[in-house]
Design a protein around this motif. Structure first.
Motif, PDB file in Angstrom:
ATOM      1  N   ASP A 157       0.847  -1.187   0.000  1.00  0.00           N
ATOM      2  CA  ASP A 157       0.000   0.000   0.000  1.00  0.00           C
ATOM      3  C   ASP A 157       0.886   1.242   0.000  1.00  0.00           C
ATOM      4  N   SER A 158       0.673   2.122  -0.951  1.00  0.00           N
ATOM      5  CA  SER A 158       1.542   3.284  -1.104  1.00  0.00           C
ATOM      6  C   SER A 158       1.482   4.221   0.091  1.00  0.00           C
ATOM      7  N   GLY A 185       7.576   1.467   6.571  1.00  0.00           N
ATOM      8  CA  GLY A 185       7.252   1.000   7.916  1.00  0.00           C
ATOM      9  C   GLY A 185       5.792   1.035   8.289  1.00  0.00           C
ATOM     10  N   GLY A 186       4.928   1.396   7.357  1.00  0.00           N
ATOM     11  CA  GLY A 186       3.501   1.377   7.653  1.00  0.00           C
ATOM     12  C   GLY A 186       3.008   2.703   8.212  1.00  0.00           C
ATOM     13  N   TYR A 187       1.818   2.671   8.796  1.00  0.00           N
ATOM     14  CA  TYR A 187       1.199   3.882   9.321  1.00  0.00           C
ATOM     15  C   TYR A 187       0.427   3.549  10.588  1.00  0.00           C
ATOM     16  N   ARG A 226     -29.764   8.090  22.403  1.00  0.00           N
ATOM     17  CA  ARG A 226     -30.686   7.055  22.891  1.00  0.00           C
ATOM     18  C   ARG A 226     -30.002   6.077  23.827  1.00  0.00           C
ATOM     19  N   LEU A 227     -28.725   5.734  23.529  1.00  0.00           N
ATOM     20  CA  LEU A 227     -28.011   4.765  24.356  1.00  0.00           C
ATOM     21  C   LEU A 227     -27.047   5.430  25.344  1.00  0.00           C
ATOM     22  N   ASP A 228     -27.005   6.762  25.333  1.00  0.00           N
ATOM     23  CA  ASP A 228     -26.112   7.505  26.228  1.00  0.00           C
ATOM     24  C   ASP A 228     -24.677   7.003  26.094  1.00  0.00           C
ATOM     25  N   LEU A 229     -24.171   7.026  24.850  1.00  0.00           N
ATOM     26  CA  LEU A 229     -22.825   6.527  24.587  1.00  0.00           C
ATOM     27  C   LEU A 229     -21.779   7.543  25.022  1.00  0.00           C
ATOM     28  N   ARG A 230     -20.617   7.012  25.426  1.00  0.00           N
ATOM     29  CA  ARG A 230     -19.494   7.849  25.788  1.00  0.00           C
ATOM     30  C   ARG A 230     -18.198   7.122  25.453  1.00  0.00           C
ATOM     31  N   PRO A 231     -17.062   7.829  25.343  1.00  0.00           N
ATOM     32  CA  PRO A 231     -15.809   7.144  25.053  1.00  0.00           C
ATOM     33  C   PRO A 231     -15.478   6.148  26.156  1.00  0.00           C
ATOM     34  N   VAL A 232     -15.064   4.949  25.742  1.00  0.00           N
ATOM     35  CA  VAL A 232     -14.790   3.875  26.699  1.00  0.00           C
ATOM     36  C   VAL A 232     -13.362   3.364  26.577  1.00  0.00           C
ATOM     37  N   ALA A 233     -12.858   3.266  25.359  1.00  0.00           N
ATOM     38  CA  ALA A 233     -11.533   2.682  25.153  1.00  0.00           C
ATOM     39  C   ALA A 233     -10.919   3.267  23.897  1.00  0.00           C
ATOM     40  N   MET A 234      -9.589   3.255  23.871  1.00  0.00           N
ATOM     41  CA  MET A 234      -8.855   3.697  22.690  1.00  0.00           C
ATOM     42  C   MET A 234      -7.890   2.603  22.300  1.00  0.00           C
ATOM     43  N   THR A 235      -7.702   2.408  21.009  1.00  0.00           N
ATOM     44  CA  THR A 235      -6.720   1.441  20.518  1.00  0.00           C
ATOM     45  C   THR A 235      -5.811   2.119  19.504  1.00  0.00           C
ATOM     46  N   GLY A 236      -4.610   1.591  19.367  1.00  0.00           N
ATOM     47  CA  GLY A 236      -3.670   2.092  18.382  1.00  0.00           C
ATOM     48  C   GLY A 236      -2.670   1.018  18.022  1.00  0.00           C
ATOM     49  N   TYR A 237      -2.201   1.047  16.784  1.00  0.00           N
ATOM     50  CA  TYR A 237      -1.229   0.060  16.332  1.00  0.00           C
ATOM     51  C   TYR A 237      -0.570   0.569  15.072  1.00  0.00           C
ATOM     52  N   GLN A 238       0.536  -0.052  14.722  1.00  0.00           N
ATOM     53  CA  GLN A 238       1.242   0.249  13.485  1.00  0.00           C
ATOM     54  C   GLN A 238       0.835  -0.784  12.445  1.00  0.00           C
ATOM     55  N   ARG A 239       0.410  -0.336  11.296  1.00  0.00           N
ATOM     56  CA  ARG A 239      -0.144  -1.232  10.281  1.00  0.00           C
ATOM     57  C   ARG A 239       0.706  -1.255   9.017  1.00  0.00           C
ATOM     58  N   GLU A 240       0.977  -2.460   8.542  1.00  0.00           N
ATOM     59  CA  GLU A 240       1.496  -2.678   7.192  1.00  0.00           C
ATOM     60  C   GLU A 240       0.341  -3.209   6.355  1.00  0.00           C
ATOM     61  N   ALA A 241       0.250  -2.765   5.108  1.00  0.00           N
ATOM     62  CA  ALA A 241      -0.861  -3.199   4.268  1.00  0.00           C
ATOM     63  C   ALA A 241      -0.362  -3.579   2.882  1.00  0.00           C
ATOM     64  N   PHE A 242      -0.968  -4.645   2.344  1.00  0.00           N
ATOM     65  CA  PHE A 242      -0.651  -5.133   1.010  1.00  0.00           C
ATOM     66  C   PHE A 242      -1.963  -5.249   0.248  1.00  0.00           C
ATOM     67  N   ILE A 243      -1.936  -4.914  -1.037  1.00  0.00           N
ATOM     68  CA  ILE A 243      -3.163  -4.913  -1.832  1.00  0.00           C
ATOM     69  C   ILE A 243      -2.985  -5.757  -3.085  1.00  0.00           C
ATOM     70  N   GLY A 244      -4.076  -6.384  -3.507  1.00  0.00           N
ATOM     71  CA  GLY A 244      -4.050  -7.233  -4.685  1.00  0.00           C
ATOM     72  C   GLY A 244      -4.041  -6.425  -5.968  1.00  0.00           C
ATOM     73  N   ARG A 245      -3.711  -7.105  -7.041  1.00  0.00           N
ATOM     74  CA  ARG A 245      -3.708  -6.467  -8.354  1.00  0.00           C
ATOM     75  C   ARG A 245      -4.321  -7.425  -9.359  1.00  0.00           C
ATOM     76  N   THR A 249      -3.528  -7.030   5.927  1.00  0.00           N
ATOM     77  CA  THR A 249      -2.946  -6.074   6.865  1.00  0.00           C
ATOM     78  C   THR A 249      -2.234  -6.828   7.978  1.00  0.00           C
ATOM     79  N   VAL A 250      -1.138  -6.240   8.436  1.00  0.00           N
ATOM     80  CA  VAL A 250      -0.359  -6.794   9.541  1.00  0.00           C
ATOM     81  C   VAL A 250      -0.232  -5.696  10.587  1.00  0.00           C
ATOM     82  N   ASP A 251      -0.791  -5.926  11.772  1.00  0.00           N
ATOM     83  CA  ASP A 251      -0.813  -4.913  12.825  1.00  0.00           C
ATOM     84  C   ASP A 251       0.162  -5.279  13.932  1.00  0.00           C
ATOM     85  N   HIS A 252       1.061  -4.338  14.258  1.00  0.00           N
ATOM     86  CA  HIS A 252       2.101  -4.541  15.253  1.00  0.00           C
ATOM     87  C   HIS A 252       1.840  -3.664  16.474  1.00  0.00           C
ATOM     88  N   ARG A 253       2.356  -4.102  17.613  1.00  0.00           N
ATOM     89  CA  ARG A 253       2.310  -3.317  18.846  1.00  0.00           C
ATOM     90  C   ARG A 253       0.911  -2.752  19.073  1.00  0.00           C
TER      91      ARG A 253
END
Length: 302
Positions: free
Chosen positions: A73-74, A79-81, A179-198, A207-211
């Motif tokens: 993925d360009s 090192g990914g994003y 209606r459901l009284d939603l609020r922030p509960v959790a945050m996630t983050g990771y470094q992603r490498e991605a490959f796409i078909g042709r 996708t490959v997710d690290h850390r």
């Protein structure tokens, strides 16, 4: 339509790479591999997905094999994003339990940023997303907004300026929040490498997710806050995503590398890692040996 091989995944969404210009500049020849590259008023899509865990030490071999058949993925060159998400839920974690219990219809709401979180400001582009499952089909719908408008919408629960075609979706987001009284509960983050078909595999994405990290407070996407590993650093999360079928060569490669099919939710991992609920049988524990098979109950996607 199911994947080619038994034990494969089910319809699911795919994570969109960062908008052009937000990360390292790249080639333009991967457009066909991701039809959602260009901005639009409302994105809505679903894909088949299979998730695996594998030791990080085995990723270089996987990377070499993928590079032989797929394009990098360009937006992830060098090192990914980063992928950072804030998840919203009820006080009693309704969306978490719907996922754990495998309900045939379930939804969750999140705000997501692609790239370096240290650069996030009010004008950064983020995505407000509803990810939902109906029977065996998992879909993702989202709109791109400046971060300050996304916070107005999701945290202050007010309608924000928007483009034509976004009204109904934003009203649905507001309805869920109020209606459901939603609020922030959790945050996630990771470094992603991605490959796409042709070519014939233009809809394929790996996708490959690290850390994989998370936190349970300081929910501003750009906050200089401490994050905790919610999946051991020695493990990577690999996802195979396809519009119709995951090709044989890819599932064969996963078998050759002894990759373990798992049912794993990064959101659920974060909720459990911070003691909001007892850890489920699907939790990846820090004392699991690298590459250990997942529990029998966890060997199917949901």
């Amino acid at each position: 339509m199911p994947p080619d091989r038994p034990g494969g995944g089910e319809p699911s969404d795919s994570d969109r790479p960062p908008p052009p210009g937000s990360l390292a500049p790249g080639r333009s020849d991967d457009h066909a591999g991701h039809a959602l590259r260009a901005p639009s008023r409302l994105h809505a899509f679903n894909r088949y997905e299979i998730k695996y865990l594998m030791p990080s030490t085995a990723v270089p071999e996987l990377r070499r094999e993928l590079a032989r058949r797929l394009d990098v993925d360009s937006h992830g060159v060098g090192g990914g994003y980063g992928v950072w998400s804030v998840y919203y839920d009820t006080r009693d974690l309704r969306f978490y339990w719907e996922k754990i219990e495998g309900l045939r219809f379930r939804r969750k709401l999140r705000v997501r940023h692609y790239g370096d979180r240290s650069t996030v400001d009010d004008d950064s582009t983020v995505f407000v997303e509803i990810k939902q499952r109906v029977n065996r089909v998992t879909q993702k719908r989202r709109v791109a907004l400046p971060y300050h408008l996304a916070r107005e919408l999701c945290d202050r629960r007010v309608m924000v300026p928007h483009e034509p075609g976004q009204q109904a979706f934003l009203e649905e987001v507001l309805d869920l929040l109020c209606r459901l009284d939603l609020r922030p509960v959790a945050m996630t983050g990771y470094q992603r490498e991605a490959f796409i078909g042709r070519g014939a595999e233009a809809g394929l994405r790996v996708t490959v997710d690290h850390r994989v990290r998370g936190r349970d407070r300081d929910f501003h996407l750009g906050a200089d806050a401490e994050n905790r590993l919610i999946v051991p650093a020695r493990l990577a999360v690999v996802e195979l995503k396809a519009n119709e079928r995951v090709p044989y060569w890819l599932t064969d490669l996963a078998a050759d590398l002894s990759m373990s099919v798992v049912r794993i939710s990064k959101y659920c991992q974060s909720v459990e890692a911070f003691g909001r609920v007892p850890r489920s049988v699907f939790h990846v524990s820090d004392d699991d040996p690298a590459g250990a098979p997942a529990p029998a109950a966890a060997r199917s996607e949901a």
